[in-house]
Design an enzyme around this catalytic site. Structure first.
Site, PDB file in Angstrom:
ATOM      1  N   PRO A   1       1.085  -1.146  -0.085  1.00  0.00           N
ATOM      2  CA  PRO A   1       0.064  -0.276  -0.292  1.00  0.00           C
ATOM      3  C   PRO A   1       0.687   1.425  -0.025  1.00  0.00           C
ATOM      4  O   PRO A   1       2.120   0.953   0.218  1.00  0.00           O
ATOM      5  CB  PRO A   1      -0.843   0.290   1.263  1.00  0.00           C
ATOM      6  CG  PRO A   1      -0.983  -1.317   2.201  1.00  0.00           C
ATOM      7  CD  PRO A   1       0.702  -2.170   1.104  1.00  0.00           C
ATOM      8  N   GLU A   2       0.684   1.834  -0.223  1.00  0.00           N
ATOM      9  CA  GLU A   2       0.152   3.548  -0.153  1.00  0.00           C
ATOM     10  C   GLU A   2       1.040   4.185   1.274  1.00  0.00           C
ATOM     11  O   GLU A   2       1.239   3.211   2.264  1.00  0.00           O
ATOM     12  CB  GLU A   2      -0.672   4.911  -0.279  1.00  0.00           C
ATOM     13  CG  GLU A   2      -0.016   6.066  -0.188  1.00  0.00           C
ATOM     14  CD  GLU A   2      -1.127   7.302   0.172  1.00  0.00           C
ATOM     15  OE1 GLU A   2      -1.002   8.470  -0.515  1.00  0.00           O
ATOM     16  OE2 GLU A   2      -2.340   6.704  -0.411  1.00  0.00           O
ATOM     17  N   VAL A   3       2.945   4.459   1.480  1.00  0.00           N
ATOM     18  CA  VAL A   3       3.528   5.010   2.750  1.00  0.00           C
ATOM     19  C   VAL A   3       3.761   3.762   3.489  1.00  0.00           C
ATOM     20  O   VAL A   3       3.573   4.052   4.732  1.00  0.00           O
ATOM     21  CB  VAL A   3       3.619   6.132   3.417  1.00  0.00           C
ATOM     22  CG1 VAL A   3       3.684   7.264   2.222  1.00  0.00           C
ATOM     23  CG2 VAL A   3       1.835   6.316   3.346  1.00  0.00           C
TER      24      VAL A   3
ATOM     25  N   GLN B   1      -4.256   0.173   3.121  1.00  0.00           N
ATOM     26  CA  GLN B   1      -4.168  -0.504   4.037  1.00  0.00           C
ATOM     27  C   GLN B   1      -5.314  -1.311   4.758  1.00  0.00           C
ATOM     28  O   GLN B   1      -6.465  -0.142   4.788  1.00  0.00           O
ATOM     29  CB  GLN B   1      -3.298   0.011   5.092  1.00  0.00           C
ATOM     30  CG  GLN B   1      -2.323   1.312   4.591  1.00  0.00           C
ATOM     31  CD  GLN B   1      -2.892   2.602   3.821  1.00  0.00           C
ATOM     32  OE1 GLN B   1      -4.062   2.807   3.381  1.00  0.00           O
ATOM     33  NE2 GLN B   1      -2.117   3.436   3.475  1.00  0.00           N
TER      34      GLN B   1
ATOM     35  N   ASN C   1       5.746  11.052  -0.352  1.00  0.00           N
ATOM     36  CA  ASN C   1       5.143  10.284  -0.910  1.00  0.00           C
ATOM     37  C   ASN C   1       5.362   9.202  -2.369  1.00  0.00           C
ATOM     38  O   ASN C   1       5.343   9.806  -2.988  1.00  0.00           O
ATOM     39  CB  ASN C   1       4.035  10.482  -0.449  1.00  0.00           C
ATOM     40  CG  ASN C   1       2.786   9.686  -0.908  1.00  0.00           C
ATOM     41  OD1 ASN C   1       3.408   8.670  -1.054  1.00  0.00           O
ATOM     42  ND2 ASN C   1       1.655   9.818  -0.366  1.00  0.00           N
TER      43      ASN C   1
END
Length: 318
Positions: free
Chosen positions: A45-47, A222, A120
């Site tokens: 996932p993102e970050v 997430q 990011n």
């Protein structure tokens, strides 16, 4: 000759926030699990490293910041990574050991121009143990702009692989039509969308991208709860009234005609697995190729500045 089939995995999880060692360990665990089930391309996932600080204010209000908020942000900075750096070396070795492609959302420290900006980013690793590239989010969304700087056109990254071209955009920059067009114009076949958006409308977004770009979409989100937040943050009370589940997930895999290969996963951690048939990408473009026969360059044109941007440029005299 290109492989016409690839086994993929999309991870839905969340590490302990502000702890990059825990995140690295979780990446290792989930990557081994996915590779053990035959995945050749694994998406996080993102970050994911070191986590998405959903709900935290960092003591920021319009016109003021606080000492406690600055300390929380310092902690976030300390848990971020350099690209390349020691952590990317560990991840590259993991990809090499398991002979897989791995795509991970990270918080990146800027070490080239300053030591006060985070980004990011998405980073890409190949099965030969190589850091293949990165993408920095072009426009952080809402309050994210206080945490992360803006990326530029030099990291609109698409990577050639034996099974097709992979690349993607992060969360709401996928609502930027010109950014999507820049990706399509590079021939992306497998479009990766790490996100923090668990709303129903996100599903419409990824299905539209798949149908518009005639590409597979791997969307990784997430599943995060309050238990993933350290309680000693100065602004931990920001999430005191929130539900225990801070992000319900919604990771999914979509085919080039906008249909689910794997439907969204909600309310739990997990890994989504699928076998992508790359011939379907070619077949889907029979009647619609957004940057090919369905484009009108005599009417519409996009100019992309792919140069790295810097506030200071050295001018050499003759």
């Amino acid at each position: 000759m290109k492989k016409r089939q690839v086994h993929v995995a999309v991870v839905q999880a969340a590490p302990t926030l502000f702890d990059k060692q825990v995140a690295l360990e979780l990446i290792g665990k989930r990557t081994r699990e996915a590779a053990g089930q035959g995945a050749e391309l694994i998406v996080f996932p993102e970050v994911f490293l070191p986590g998405y600080p959903r709900g935290l204010s960092f003591g920021a209000r319009v016109g003021s910041r606080t000492a406690g908020g600055r300390k929380d942000w310092q902690r976030y900075w300390d848990s971020a990574i350099q690209v390349p750096g020691p952590e990317t070396e560990v991840l590259a070795e993991l990809a090499k050991e398991l002979e897989v492609y791995v795509v991970i959302g990270v918080v990146e420290q800027d070490q080239e121009f300053s030591t006060g900006t985070l980004y990011n980013s998405i980073i890409y690793f190949g099965p030969e143990g190589t850091l293949l590239g990165k993408h920095r989010k072009l426009v952080p969304t809402g309050s994210e702009r206080l945490l992360w700087g803006q990326g530029d056109g030099s990291t609109l990254t698409v990577i050639d692989t034996p099974f097709g071209r992979i690349g993607g955009l992060i969360c709401w920059e996928n609502y930027m039509p010109l950014a999507r067009t820049a990706m399509y114009a590079q021939g992306v076949d497998i479009y990766i969308t790490p996100t923090a958006d668990a709303r129903d409308s996100w599903q419409s977004t990824i299905r539209h991208i798949a149908c518009e770009g005639r590409c597979y979409v791997l969307s990784s989100n997430q599943f995060a709860t309050k238990s993933t937040y350290p309680a000693d943050l100065a602004y931990y009370d920001d999430i005191h009234e929130d539900d225990d589940v801070l992000s319900r997930g919604g990771s999914a895999i979509v085919d080039p005609l906008g249909e689910y290969v794997v439907e969204p996963l909600y309310h739990e951690e997990g890994i989504l697995f699928a076998t992508l048939e790359l011939d379907k990408v070619t077949q889907s473009r029979f009647d619609f190729d957004v940057v090919g026969h369905y484009s009108r360059p005599d009417v519409f044109q996009l100019i992309v500045n792919d140069q790295k941007q810097a506030i200071v440029r050295k001018k050499h005299s003759d």
